[in-house]
Design a protein around this motif. Structure first.
Motif, PDB file in Angstrom:
ATOM      1  N   MET A  81       0.849  -1.203   0.000  1.00  0.00           N
ATOM      2  CA  MET A  81       0.000   0.000   0.000  1.00  0.00           C
ATOM      3  C   MET A  81       0.878   1.244   0.000  1.00  0.00           C
ATOM      4  SD  MET A  81      -2.824   1.494  -0.278  1.00  0.00           S
ATOM      5  CE  MET A  81      -4.067   0.224  -0.225  1.00  0.00           C
ATOM      6  N   PHE A  82       0.292   2.310  -0.522  1.00  0.00           N
ATOM      7  CA  PHE A  82       0.930   3.622  -0.553  1.00  0.00           C
ATOM      8  C   PHE A  82       0.064   4.592   0.249  1.00  0.00           C
ATOM      9  CE2 PHE A  82       1.875   1.418  -4.539  1.00  0.00           C
ATOM     10  CZ  PHE A  82       3.258   1.472  -4.556  1.00  0.00           C
ATOM     11  N   HIS A  83       0.700   5.554   0.880  1.00  0.00           N
ATOM     12  CA  HIS A  83      -0.010   6.572   1.656  1.00  0.00           C
ATOM     13  C   HIS A  83       0.600   7.935   1.350  1.00  0.00           C
ATOM     14  CE1 HIS A  83      -1.873   3.526   4.315  1.00  0.00           C
ATOM     15  NE2 HIS A  83      -0.717   2.894   4.203  1.00  0.00           N
ATOM     16  N   THR A  84      -0.251   8.931   1.129  1.00  0.00           N
ATOM     17  CA  THR A  84       0.215  10.311   0.976  1.00  0.00           C
ATOM     18  C   THR A  84      -0.666  11.211   1.847  1.00  0.00           C
ATOM     19  OG1 THR A  84      -1.257  10.997  -0.829  1.00  0.00           O
ATOM     20  CG2 THR A  84       0.754   9.805  -1.462  1.00  0.00           C
ATOM     21  N   GLU A  85      -0.387  12.497   1.818  1.00  0.00           N
ATOM     22  CA  GLU A  85      -1.191  13.425   2.618  1.00  0.00           C
ATOM     23  C   GLU A  85      -2.605  13.590   2.068  1.00  0.00           C
ATOM     24  OE1 GLU A  85       0.943  14.396  -0.243  1.00  0.00           O
ATOM     25  OE2 GLU A  85       2.139  15.492   1.210  1.00  0.00           O
ATOM     26  N   SER A  86      -2.872  13.048   0.864  1.00  0.00           N
ATOM     27  CA  SER A  86      -4.227  13.143   0.303  1.00  0.00           C
ATOM     28  C   SER A  86      -4.796  11.792  -0.142  1.00  0.00           C
ATOM     29  CB  SER A  86      -4.237  14.116  -0.885  1.00  0.00           C
ATOM     30  OG  SER A  86      -3.334  13.679  -1.875  1.00  0.00           O
ATOM     31  N   PHE A  87      -4.074  10.714   0.095  1.00  0.00           N
ATOM     32  CA  PHE A  87      -4.551   9.374  -0.252  1.00  0.00           C
ATOM     33  C   PHE A  87      -4.250   8.425   0.900  1.00  0.00           C
ATOM     34  CE2 PHE A  87      -3.697   5.113  -2.005  1.00  0.00           C
ATOM     35  CZ  PHE A  87      -4.935   4.835  -2.551  1.00  0.00           C
ATOM     36  N   CYS A  88      -5.303   7.885   1.495  1.00  0.00           N
ATOM     37  CA  CYS A  88      -5.143   6.976   2.648  1.00  0.00           C
ATOM     38  C   CYS A  88      -4.222   7.608   3.689  1.00  0.00           C
ATOM     39  CB  CYS A  88      -4.612   5.626   2.194  1.00  0.00           C
ATOM     40  SG  CYS A  88      -5.714   4.759   1.063  1.00  0.00           S
ATOM     41  N   GLU A  89      -4.514   8.886   4.013  1.00  0.00           N
ATOM     42  CA  GLU A  89      -3.633   9.679   4.862  1.00  0.00           C
ATOM     43  C   GLU A  89      -3.740   9.349   6.344  1.00  0.00           C
ATOM     44  OE1 GLU A  89      -6.317  10.746   3.205  1.00  0.00           O
ATOM     45  OE2 GLU A  89      -7.129  12.599   4.035  1.00  0.00           O
ATOM     46  N   PHE A  90      -4.780   8.617   6.744  1.00  0.00           N
ATOM     47  CA  PHE A  90      -4.901   8.171   8.123  1.00  0.00           C
ATOM     48  C   PHE A  90      -4.496   6.702   8.173  1.00  0.00           C
ATOM     49  CE2 PHE A  90      -7.765  11.753   7.823  1.00  0.00           C
ATOM     50  CZ  PHE A  90      -7.494  12.452   8.981  1.00  0.00           C
ATOM     51  N   LEU A  91      -3.553   6.366   9.029  1.00  0.00           N
ATOM     52  CA  LEU A  91      -3.085   4.998   9.078  1.00  0.00           C
ATOM     53  C   LEU A  91      -2.812   4.556  10.509  1.00  0.00           C
ATOM     54  CD1 LEU A  91       0.620   4.938   8.122  1.00  0.00           C
ATOM     55  CD2 LEU A  91      -0.738   6.873   7.411  1.00  0.00           C
ATOM     56  N   LYS A  92      -2.890   3.251  10.696  1.00  0.00           N
ATOM     57  CA  LYS A  92      -2.617   2.657  11.998  1.00  0.00           C
ATOM     58  C   LYS A  92      -2.174   1.224  11.786  1.00  0.00           C
ATOM     59  CE  LYS A  92      -7.550   1.708  12.806  1.00  0.00           C
ATOM     60  NZ  LYS A  92      -8.095   2.392  11.650  1.00  0.00           N
ATOM     61  N   SER A  93      -1.743   0.578  12.858  1.00  0.00           N
ATOM     62  CA  SER A  93      -1.341  -0.827  12.808  1.00  0.00           C
ATOM     63  C   SER A  93      -2.567  -1.673  13.082  1.00  0.00           C
ATOM     64  CB  SER A  93      -0.252  -1.106  13.851  1.00  0.00           C
ATOM     65  OG  SER A  93       0.859  -0.287  13.627  1.00  0.00           O
ATOM     66  N   TYR A  94      -3.232  -2.117  12.022  1.00  0.00           N
ATOM     67  CA  TYR A  94      -4.498  -2.820  12.169  1.00  0.00           C
ATOM     68  C   TYR A  94      -4.367  -4.093  12.989  1.00  0.00           C
ATOM     69  CZ  TYR A  94      -5.681   0.445   8.545  1.00  0.00           C
ATOM     70  OH  TYR A  94      -5.863   1.609   7.848  1.00  0.00           O
ATOM     71  N   ASP A  95      -3.287  -4.850  12.773  1.00  0.00           N
ATOM     72  CA  ASP A  95      -3.152  -6.109  13.502  1.00  0.00           C
ATOM     73  C   ASP A  95      -2.932  -5.880  14.996  1.00  0.00           C
ATOM     74  OD1 ASP A  95      -0.749  -5.025  12.699  1.00  0.00           O
ATOM     75  OD2 ASP A  95      -0.066  -6.813  11.649  1.00  0.00           O
ATOM     76  N   THR A  96      -2.259  -4.801  15.356  1.00  0.00           N
ATOM     77  CA  THR A  96      -2.070  -4.497  16.781  1.00  0.00           C
ATOM     78  C   THR A  96      -3.348  -3.938  17.392  1.00  0.00           C
ATOM     79  OG1 THR A  96       0.286  -4.044  16.453  1.00  0.00           O
ATOM     80  CG2 THR A  96      -0.723  -3.166  18.449  1.00  0.00           C
TER      81      THR A  96
END
Length: 196
Positions: A74-89
């Motif tokens: 996956m790729f993340h930028t300030e305007s694409f999928c900009e909120f992220l976390k460790s889903y498995d944790t």
């Protein structure tokens, strides 16, 4: 840029919140993190319970294979999928099976997930926003996977160019090739065949 300016970028992404105390609570809990190119934001096999908002820069999410190889998922930028976390944790209380590395010098705002979740449970606008952003990410992952499985490599590359052209402007070809499940050489050959 100072922390106040970064927090304004974050609040600019959030919906209007009628209760100003919620934003003050959030601001007090936020941490500004500067990440250099190639540096891990979330390390492989870590237990990370933070939620991040990219305010500047971009990141690459890689899984680590049993052979120790990195594969971009996956790729993340300030305007694409900009909120992220460790889903498995966060959801499964397990260590991460991937890492998230900075693609360029980047800045994120981090807050403890448990604090944030308690905060949004008490505010309908934030809860709806959080749900929407989570579904948006899952939709992107699902679309990427479905088209990768359903199209030839050439068709998939065309689809990526037509729908996610910014990936080719922001991220190295080797990561795009890895994401597509092909070699760098094959990606170069495909690019040479396609005329835009």
């Amino acid at each position: 840029m100072d922390s106040i300016a970064y927090f304004k970028i974050l609040t600019g992404k959030l919906p209007s919140v009628n209760d100003s105390t919620i934003l003050h609570q959030l601001e007090r809990q936020c941490e500004i993190i500067h990440v250099e190119k190639g540096e891990s934001l979330v390390a492989f096999q870590s237990s990370n319970r933070k939620i991040y908002c990219i305010v500047q820069g971009s990141f690459i999410r890689n899984i680590i294979t049993s052979k120790g190889e990195e594969k971009t998922v996956m790729f993340h930028t300030e305007s694409f999928c900009e909120f992220l976390k460790s889903y498995d944790t966060v959801y499964f209380h397990q260590k991460t099976n991937y890492e998230i590395k900075a693609n360029e010098p980047s800045v994120v705002i981090a807050v403890d997930y448990d604090f944030f979740f308690q905060l949004i449970k008490n505010n309908r606008e934030l809860l709806e926003f959080y749900t929407h952003k989570t579904e948006e990410l899952f939709l992107a992952v699902d679309l990427f996977r479905n088209f990768q499985l359903g199209l030839t490599s050439e068709e998939y590359l065309k689809w990526l160019y037509e729908n996610y052209n910014f990936l080719f402007l922001r991220f190295p070809g080797q990561n795009i090739a890895s994401f597509m499940g092909i070699t760098n050489v094959w990606l170069s050959n495909l690019k040479a065949k396609i005329t835009f």
